[in-house]
Write a protein that holds these residues in place. Structure first.
Motif, mmCIF file in Angstrom:
data_model
loop_
_atom_site.group_PDB
_atom_site.id
_atom_site.type_symbol
_atom_site.label_atom_id
_atom_site.label_comp_id
_atom_site.label_asym_id
_atom_site.label_seq_id
_atom_site.Cartn_x
_atom_site.Cartn_y
_atom_site.Cartn_z
ATOM 1 N N SER B 253 0.483 -1.321 0.304
ATOM 2 C CA SER B 253 -0.260 -0.127 -0.138
ATOM 3 C C SER B 253 0.723 1.390 0.185
ATOM 4 O O SER B 253 -0.042 1.998 -0.558
ATOM 5 C CB SER B 253 -1.311 0.303 1.380
ATOM 6 N N GLU B 277 -3.468 -8.272 -3.280
ATOM 7 C CA GLU B 277 -5.433 -8.489 -2.865
ATOM 8 C C GLU B 277 -4.732 -7.093 -2.377
ATOM 9 O O GLU B 277 -5.522 -5.650 -2.542
ATOM 10 C CB GLU B 277 -5.227 -8.471 -1.479
ATOM 11 N N GLU B 280 -5.742 -4.604 -5.689
ATOM 12 C CA GLU B 280 -6.972 -4.933 -5.938
ATOM 13 C C GLU B 280 -7.757 -3.597 -4.985
ATOM 14 O O GLU B 280 -8.364 -2.724 -5.661
ATOM 15 C CB GLU B 280 -8.030 -5.825 -5.183
ATOM 16 N N ASP B 281 -7.622 -3.362 -4.360
ATOM 17 C CA ASP B 281 -8.523 -2.984 -2.637
ATOM 18 C C ASP B 281 -7.744 -1.284 -3.322
ATOM 19 O O ASP B 281 -8.161 -0.432 -3.335
ATOM 20 C CB ASP B 281 -7.634 -2.957 -1.642
#
Ligand code: ATP
Ligand code: ATP
Ligand code: RIP
Ligand code: MG
Ligand code: MG
Lengths: 345, 386, 370, 526
Positions: B253, B277, B280-281
């Motif tokens: 992130s 993920e 994706e997030d």
């Protein structure tokens, strides 16, 4: 509060520790025998004792620190660092052994001094101070060492591999350190003051004790003993390792051993003898479980349960109870005394 | 009193089969050009033996004469294991136990006594010494916790005159009867970094997620990959994650917040899903990625259809030591350095491997190589760990 | 309570509560207040380095991902302020993560029952920790250390070291999803909402009798027991809340990151560090719950800052270590200063609580009054 | 101490040094000033101590007595002023310096390590050594000699302090101070925890020291002791010396007036007329009734207390008075016998049950058992209500300011932490928290220990008020004048049993005779 004067009540916590150790021993002997192995064979005894050495060094130091009312969570990192300095400086050259040992213990002492000063002078709780110092060292190790480093020469490796009969030299050195620590605690002023500071700082202060001194001394010795553990590991591994300390989980395990040995976590009361008992219990437990090939995950379950259960045996007991004047349940003979009414003076 | 010195504590010979770089300080690189070149060649080498039994295949080379170990009957094996603290090791350990049962059934092995060192060098040294003193072992199997630290203990085991089989991580001595391992970390690094670099442009950013420092087989993976990324002008930034998906997700992130991440490279696939993920997030385009043959990654790969490959650090190597002992007790020659095949799973094989491992838990490794063993598939599905 | 009081004075005394603003000012000057300033400073530094972090949508995501540790810190706060430690927190997180993975799998219908089971399990572990600590009088450091080892060992044994796989997406939404298409923010992650709820509940709880009792017990358990507190039960509830907060953290983490046995590792130390950074005193009796949560945010911001500064990841421990030592040393200074600061007013004649008569007059009136 | 109904008028301006004329003082304090964080606690204090002189230091709570003592002991450094030891200016930068100069102290706070032995405690900080090592044998034998020399035989040097009674511990502290062979010994409330025989022992020790020529600085709130022991009395008020006079020139009333700066009309306030009670309220049902109650420490306790009654509980240290209160309250439950509250059978098994039955227990050690020192006045005051009757918290909360104003608590505001309050004010906070439950039975354990006269009077008045409201009061006190002055009846304990009951206004001798067993009661005992 009411108190029961049971069997345990009459024993000192050190006696209880050794009683637990004895039970472990008997249980171990039975279990180990049951699968056709000998618990008391030289190989097994040597294995158990080897298991006591590293943790022993650290737990002795931890005892001093806890007695002084502090805590040392930085020991694993000091141990790792020590192994690296030792192996690095020795670089497989027997001529370097002395200077390496001195440099290692000197560095450990400096770290202990830092711990002690942060605790005593900056008034930071030992938990946080040593967690912080441990993290600082850990970052240094992770950044500068990726894997083992250095090499200890044969002469030095022999220390970790030699024994007198089934008793490893390392255990003897550890016990010698324990002896020195006991001498310090019971026969020197700073030892007496260490108990005093851990028991009650205010009392220590008004009794004319410079309260920083015992706290700092305890931290320095603890780090030096963690350094000793590092030296021993460097001798056994033949190299220094940045993770060897954390691999052993020596921070929490040493605290557990100390408390298991009957020392009050809040300081001021406890013995080295008790701690050695605690260390011995852990070593026997590990040995038995390994011989029995207990699933490695379950080993931790057993350890966890034993730590709590053993401490529970004496934790609830008041250490010294006032003798009861009357049988608590009241006997038939104790007739209720009638208070008398006296007329005037 | 009598002084007992371990006669085997001796001056170490120095170079071993493991890794030459293992005892060097961090400042010195884990990179080793000779080993790199060797493994690079081995990637395309031909393997002896039946491809249906990859765990018995090897690259032709020097062989050890084991005739002196030839002995009939069932033998006791002592296994000093580093740990079963990650899914890769757990899967292998399950396979090994099923293999053990098979060999017990055929009367080759009477029992296997195992000591687990819980990732602790010192414990494993003590374990090996205990085996030597008390184990009444007919053979030793050692999966070393770390390369340099275990060297002498392995040498001591060798000096008992019993066969010694070392696998997975290496040690710095040639004394073992055989050292079993897949091609190695450099090969992994070459496979993966080449794959990613080919799909990206010079200047693109790649995040390298590494489990832990200091383990030779892992360090070699990164050493090779780093070299290739540097050559190809790929910007690779590496992190240690302990395979903790939380950590992985935060790292990605934050990296995404500072710029596009085009590729993700992993030194072990554990936690790969979390990395994806994170993309994706954040609503970002999924990266080119290399994971491992762990089911969680293969499944996610399939679901997302990303551009990926799964390098393999052949898990079936956990069977080989016991099979090697079978040969040793028969007196058959075996490779001194037993290099097992290590073939990545590429996109075109993905479906096949998913198919073969249906119903396996996420921590299972596709190339575990135990399909022919008793207990398949339940034992692996339920992860029954002895 | 009419005893011995002069009813007419009650009115005079209403003003003898310090004014709200004065109380706030005093609060900011304590370590528990200072952590908010530290947090603001860190966030400002991050934004300077990376302005996009300040955008509402990325900021709210940051809050969301910090929620689990902040919630854990709130749970740990209860235990610490009551004078104890909870080292089992990390293992509880791991356990819950694996329980969720193994029991829910891809079956949506199991989400609710397993959630219930997780809360029951969490409460049960807290209960065991609490009862062994309070009734058997084993130091909580040891109890929870034992629990930490035993629990993790059991879970790993049960699962063979790894979970079957991630639980159903509907379950993971709790930690991963959010309310979409919110103006300005773009998304409000569910963890942010849960954190807010937990924080509000904790804040209210600490102002309720239970909370005041807990702090009082952390300060002086003997006095509390003699005042009729069920010390064992108050503390046990703190352990239960700690385990429950670890459970919530676990639920959010499975959602956020997925199942893995290393999720939660070291959480207890991070949580304790956060709590201490928030100015809460180890040993109990001092500190605010929201400061503990702020401590968690400060810690996470620090890591993020280090990432953005491009500091080598391996140095992170070192920086963290240095920061907590400095912060706690400064805090202990400031508690001392507070002690200094408080004294003058205590002796200031102008500030007598009983605004009206001085004791001298009272004594002269002798037995007649009262 | 008698009731002072008619205080003499007295000029507050005390004469300066009026000690024995001839020899120069062994210790002289001049212009001593000490502030804590800006608040002056000692202001220009002066004092002269002479060889063989017992010098009383009196003053209200917070007057600065302990601070002065601690400056002399090297615990605190003065801001200004000089300390002359036999004419030489000295500066004690650390307690050891004071010890070396021949000055030792018994501090007001408890100053022993419970888990160490008596000898280790006495020689703490100056353990005798042989070479580098502590000479334990010597330490123990010197301790044995010392204890013997002060007339204590029951205590062995190797006993753990924890195993001693509170009184014995206090005696050890005194022995410790004596062991320094000091020329000057200061004692800060050495009898606060002592009663009867131990006080006598202290008197003897003081006499012996005086003979040796030791100068003694003696702090106490017990007037009688001060008059018994002291040659000269200095009074401190708000950190200033307001008077130094030979004891012979003072009496209780004058002394009290010097201390509080005004006369006190009635030390023990008169009984108040009962509120809302029928004329023949005498026959009312007892609030508390015990029959044959006992546990490990108590036996055969029979007693009953009626509403509106103040019952005193006297006895020697360790006779079991606290245990009795704890038994009634449920803190150390009775294991046999019966107990009735207002006619209903009830045997509390925990303090909580005691509180539920609307009992209040004001403990003897307020810091250890009464207060959460880091919490605010408000939180402390609400602690009982919140613990046991949480639903009434809101209602009680509104009454708090009124309670504090009527108790005359001096503090900045309700948010102030109680640790910053003086002892008397702290005790009022303890009382306030118990009043909140509207107790029916109030158990007071040494309610005026270590608080000054002003605060004492406030406590007495409160007791009267509570009695008038129909509450029953059971008060333990080691100060016999207090027991006699306040009680309607006096129960005497010895060795865990009630051994007699005396009427109001009895003499101290009568109590002591029963308490020590010197006089056996007519009917005899079991
Ligand atoms: N260490 C300290 N820090 C701050 N204030 C202090 C300290 N010690 C004493 N004081 C304050 O100084 C004043 C004098 O205290 P001191 O203990 O000397 O009184 P005292 O005369 O001995 O009272 P008492 O009779 O209650 O023992 C009090 O107001 C007290 O609150
Ligand atoms: N040696 C000791 N160690 C710890 N606590 C003690 C010791 N002796 C007595 N106590 C405690 O001190 C309190 C007083 O004891 P006890 O009831 O025997 O005496 P008492 O008559 O109330 O005397 P006091 O005047 O001290 O209150 C009790 O709470 C008791 O538990
Ligand atoms: O964790 C694994 C490690 O133990 C092994 O040695 O190499 C492969 C890794 O995935
Ligand atoms: Mg005083
Ligand atoms: Mg008492």
């Amino acid at each position: 509060m009411k108190q029961r004067t049971g069997f345990f009540q009459q024993l000192s916590s050190t006696q209880i520790v050794y009683l637990v150790a004895l039970v472990t021993l008997i249980l171990g002997a039975l279990l180990v025998n049951s699968i056709g192995r000998s618990f008391f064979s030289p190989g097994n005894i040597s294995s158990i004792l080897t298991g006591t050495s590293v943790l022993g060094f650290i737990a002795i130091g931890q005892t001093l620190v806890i007695l002084a009312g502090s805590l040392d969570l930085s020991v694993p990192y000091v141990t790792s660092l020590a192994s690296l300095i030792a192996a690095g400086v020795m670089a497989n050259n027997p001529n370097n052994v002395l200077s390496a040992v001195l440099l290692t213990l000197g560095t450990a002492a400096v770290i202990g001094l830092a711990n002690g000063l942060i605790v005593a002078r900056l008034n930071v709780h030992g938990f946080i101070a040593t967690l912080g110092v441990g993290l600082i060292i850990s970052g240094y190790l992770a950044t500068n060492f990726k894997g083992s480093f250095g090499q200890t020469p044969l002469a030095f490796r022999l220390v970790g591999a030699t024994g007198i009969g089934p008793v490893p030299i390392s255990t003897i050195i550890m016990l010698a350190c324990a002896g020195l620590a006991m001498l310090l605690l019971h026969r020197t002023r700073v030892g007496h003051h260490l108990y005093a500071v851990g028991g009650d700082v205010a009392v220590a202060r008004t009794s004319g004790i410079r309260v920083d001194v015992p706290v700092i001394t305890a931290h320095v010795i603890c780090s030096v003993l963690a350094g000793m553990a590092g030296l021993l590991l460097a001798s056994r591994l033949g190299v220094g390792s940045p993770t060897v300390g954390s691999q052993g989980g020596y921070d929490l395990l040493s605290i557990a051993a100390v408390v298991l040995g009957g020392t009050l976590l809040s300081g001021g009361k406890g013995t080295i003898t008790g701690t050695l008992g605690g260390v011995l219990i852990f070593a026997m437990l590990d040995n038995i479980m390994s011989v029995m090939q207990v699933n490695p995950f379950l080993k931790d379950v057993v350890r966890g349960v034993v730590i709590v259960a053993a401490v529970a045996i004496y934790a609830r007991r008041r250490i010294v109870t006032r003798p009861e004047r009357f049988p608590a349940k009241g006997s038939a003979e104790t007739r209720a005394a009638q208070p008398v009414t006296v007329e005037g003076p | 009193a009598c002084t007992t010195t371990d006669p085997s504590v001796t001056q170490t010979s120095g170079t071993g089969t493991g890794s030459a770089a293992a005892s060097s300080p961090a400042s010195k690189d884990w990179f080793d050009q000779t080993l790199y070149d060797t493994q690079n060649q081995q990637r395309s080498a031909t393997f002896e033996g039946n491809p249906e039994q990859p765990y018995l295949q090897y690259i032709a080379g020097p062989m050890t004469d084991t005739s002196k170990f030839k002995a009939p009957g069932a033998h006791k094996v002592c296994f000093a294991n580093a740990s079963i603290s990650n899914p890769w090791r757990q899967t292998g350990w399950i396979t090994m136990n099923q293999q053990l049962k098979a060999l017990q059934g055929t009367g080759v092995i009477s029992e296997m006594e195992t000591r687990d060192a819980k990732d602790n060098d010192n414990t494993q040294i003590a374990d090996i010494d205990y085996f030597i003193a008390e184990g009444k072992c007919d053979a030793f199997v050692i999966s070393p916790n770390s390369t340099a630290a275990l060297t002498q203990a392995v040498e001591r085991a060798c000096q008992t005159g019993k066969p010694v089989v070392v696998f997975d991580r290496g040690v710095q001595t040639d004394c073992a009867t055989t050292f079993i391992h897949p091609i190695g970390g450099f090969a992994w690094g070459i496979d993966t970094a080449t794959f990613i670099s080919d799909k990206l442009q010079s200047g693109d950013k790649v995040v390298a997620l590494r489990i832990l420092p200091g383990v030779d087989v892992l360090e070699h993976r990164w050493a090779a990959a780093k070299k290739i990324f540097e050559e190809k002008g790929i910007q690779a930034k590496d992190y240690f994650t302990n395979a903790d998906p939380t950590e992985i997700k935060k790292i990605i992130s934050d990296e995404l917040a500072t710029g596009d991440v085009k590729g993700v490279w992993m030194d072990a696939g554990d936690g790969a899903v979390a990395a994806l993920e994170a993309f994706e997030d954040a609503g970002k385009k999924l990266p080119v990625m290399t994971g491992e043959d762990e089911m969680s990654f293969l499944t996610k790969w399939k679901q997302t259809g990303i551009d990926a490959m799964a390098p393999v650090y052949s898990n079936f190597q956990w069977r080989t030591p016991l099979l090697a002992l079978e040969k040793i007790f028969k007196g058959e020659p075996i490779p001194t350095e037993w290099v097992l095949p290590q073939k990545p799973i590429l996109a075109d094989e993905l479906d096949q491997w998913l198919q073969r491992n249906q119903g396996m838990p996420s921590g299972h490794y596709a190339k575990f190589g135990g399909e022919d063993l008793a207990g398949y598939p339940e034992v692996w599905q339920q992860r029954q760990i002895p | 309570m009419t005893t011995a009081l002069n009813p007419e004075r009650s009115t005079v005394l209403k003003q003898n509560r310090a004014s709200r603003s004065e109380r706030l000012l005093r609060a900011v000057r304590t370590p528990g207040g200072a952590v908010f300033l530290l947090l603001i400073g860190l966030l400002a530094a991050i934004i300077v380095l990376n302005p996009s972090f300040g955008e509402p949508s990325s900021f709210i995501r940051f809050v969301g991902r910090t929620a689990p540790i902040a919630i854990a810190a709130i749970g740990q706060y209860f235990v610490i302020v009551g004078g104890e430690f909870d080292l089992s927190m990390g293992s509880v997180v791991t356990m819950q993560v694996i329980v969720a993975g193994n029991l829910i799998r891809q079956d949506d219908s199991k989400v609710i029952p397993v959630l219930v089971l997780m809360f029951v399990l969490g409460a049960f572990i807290g209960l065991v920790n609490g009862l062994i600590t309070t009734l058997l009088q084993v130091p909580s450091f040891i109890v929870t250390l034992g629990m930490m080892l035993a629990l993790l060992g059991l879970v790993l044994y049960w699962t063979g070291g790894a979970a079957q796989g991630n639980p159903a997406d509907s379950f993971r939404q709790i930690g991963r999803g959010g309310i979409q298409d919110v103006p300005v923010l773009d998304i409000i992650p569910y963890p942010v909402i849960i954190l807010t709820a937990v924080a509000v509940a904790a804040f209210v709880l600490m102002r309720r009798p239970y909370g005041r009792m807990l702090i009082g017990i952390g300060d002086n358990p003997a006095a509390a027991a003699l005042a009729g507190s069920r010390v064992w039960w108050v503390r046990t509830r703190a352990f239960i809340m700690s385990s429950l907060s670890a459970t919530v953290a676990g639920i959010l983490l499975v959602g956020y990151a997925g199942v893995h046995p290393s999720v939660g590792r070291g959480y207890e130390f991070t949580a304790i560090t956060a709590v201490v950074l928030g100015g809460v005193v180890l040993g109990g009796g001092r500190g605010w719950v929201l400061s503990a949560a702020a401590g968690a945010f400060a810690l996470e911001s620090l890591f993020t800052l280090l990432n953005f500064m491009g500091v080598q990841a391996t140095w992170r421990d070192t920086v963290q270590g240095a920061i907590i030592i400095i912060a706690v040393a400064a805090a202990s200074r400031s508690w001392q200063r507070k002690r200094k600061g408080a004294s003058p007013a205590a002796h200031d004649e102008q500030h007598q609580l009983a605004a009206a008569p001085t004791p001298a007059e009272g004594i002269e009136q002798g037995g007649e009054r009262v | 101490m008698d009731n002072h109904k008619e205080p003499d008028a007295l000029s507050a301006s005390g004469a300066l040094d009026s000690g024995p004329a001839a020899p120069p003082p062994i210790l002289e304090v001049r212009g001593l000033t000490k502030s804590f964080f800006g608040i002056p606690v000692l202001k220009d204090a002066h004092l002269s101590l002479h060889r063989g002189q017992v010098h009383g230091l009196m003053g209200e709570n917070g007057a600065g007595k302990s601070t002065l003592m601690k400056v002399l002991a090297g615990v605190y450094q003065p801001d200004a002023g000089t300390v002359l030891l036999e004419g030489q200016e000295v500066n004690f930068s650390h307690p050891t310096k004071a010890h070396e100069a021949g000055l030792s102290s018994v501090f007001q706070e408890f100053n022993l390590l419970p888990d160490r032995t008596v000898a280790e405690n006495i020689y703490l900080g100056r353990e005798p050594r042989r070479g580098l090592l502590v000479n334990k044998a010597l330490m123990n034998s010197k301790t044995a000699e010392l204890l013997e020399s002060v007339g204590i035989t029951a205590i062995r040097p190797t006993m753990q302090v924890r195993s001693l009674t509170v009184a014995e511990q206090q005696v050890v502290e005194i022995a410790k101070a004596v062991s320094y062979d000091a020329r000057i010994i200061s004692m800060d409330e050495p009898t606060a925890a002592l009663a009867g025989a131990e006080v006598e022992l202290l008197y003897e020790i003081v006499a012996r020291l005086r003979e040796r020529g030791t100068a003694i600085l003696y702090v106490s709130h017990r007037l009688r002791e001060v008059f018994d022991l002291c040659d000269v009395i200095t009074v401190l008020k708000d950190g200033k010396v307001v008077s130094t006079k030979p004891a012979s020139e003072l009496d209780d009333a004058r002394l009290v007036r010097l201390m509080v700066g005004r006369p006190i009309s009635a030390f023990f306030p008169d009984k108040l007329p009962p509120e809302n009670v029928d004329a023949d309220g005498v026959e009312e049902e007892p609030i508390l009734e015990l029959q044959g109650a006992g546990n490990g420490q108590l036996d055969g306790i029979n007693l009953s207390i009626r509403p509106g009654e103040i019952v005193g509980l006297a006895g020697l240290q360790g006779s079991g008075r606290t245990e009795l209160l704890h038994g009634i309250f449920g803190a150390a439950p009775f294991t046999r016998g019966t107990m009735k509250m207002a006619g209903k059978e009830l045997l509390p098994k925990s303090p909580r049950q005691g509180v539920r039955a609307r009992m209040a227990l004001i403990t003897e050690d307020r810091k250890a058992e009464g207060l959460s020192l880091n919490q605010s006045i408000l939180d402390n005051a609400l602690s009982v209500i919140r613990s046991v009757f949480p639903r009434r918290t809101g209602a009680v909360r509104t009454e708090i300011p009124g309670v504090f104003s009527s108790l005359e608590v001096i503090a900045r505001d309700l948010d102030q932490e109680v640790q910053y309050l003086s002892g008397g004010n702290q005790q009022k906070v303890v009382l306030a928290k118990w009043l909140a439950i509207r107790p029916r039975l109030v158990l007071l354990d040494e309610p005026t220990r270590g608080i000054d006269v002003g605060a004492k009077v406030a406590v007495y008045r409160l007791m009267r008020q509570l009695a008038a409201e129909g509450k029953a009061i059971l008060m333990v006190s080691s100060e016999l004048p207090e027991v006699i002055g306040m009680s309607d009846r006096i129960l005497v304990m010895r060795d865990g049993r009630l051994v007699g009951e005396l009427p109001a206004g009895t003499s101290e001798e009568a109590i002591l005779q029963l308490g020590t067993g010197a006089r056996t009661a007519p009917e005899g005992e079991a």
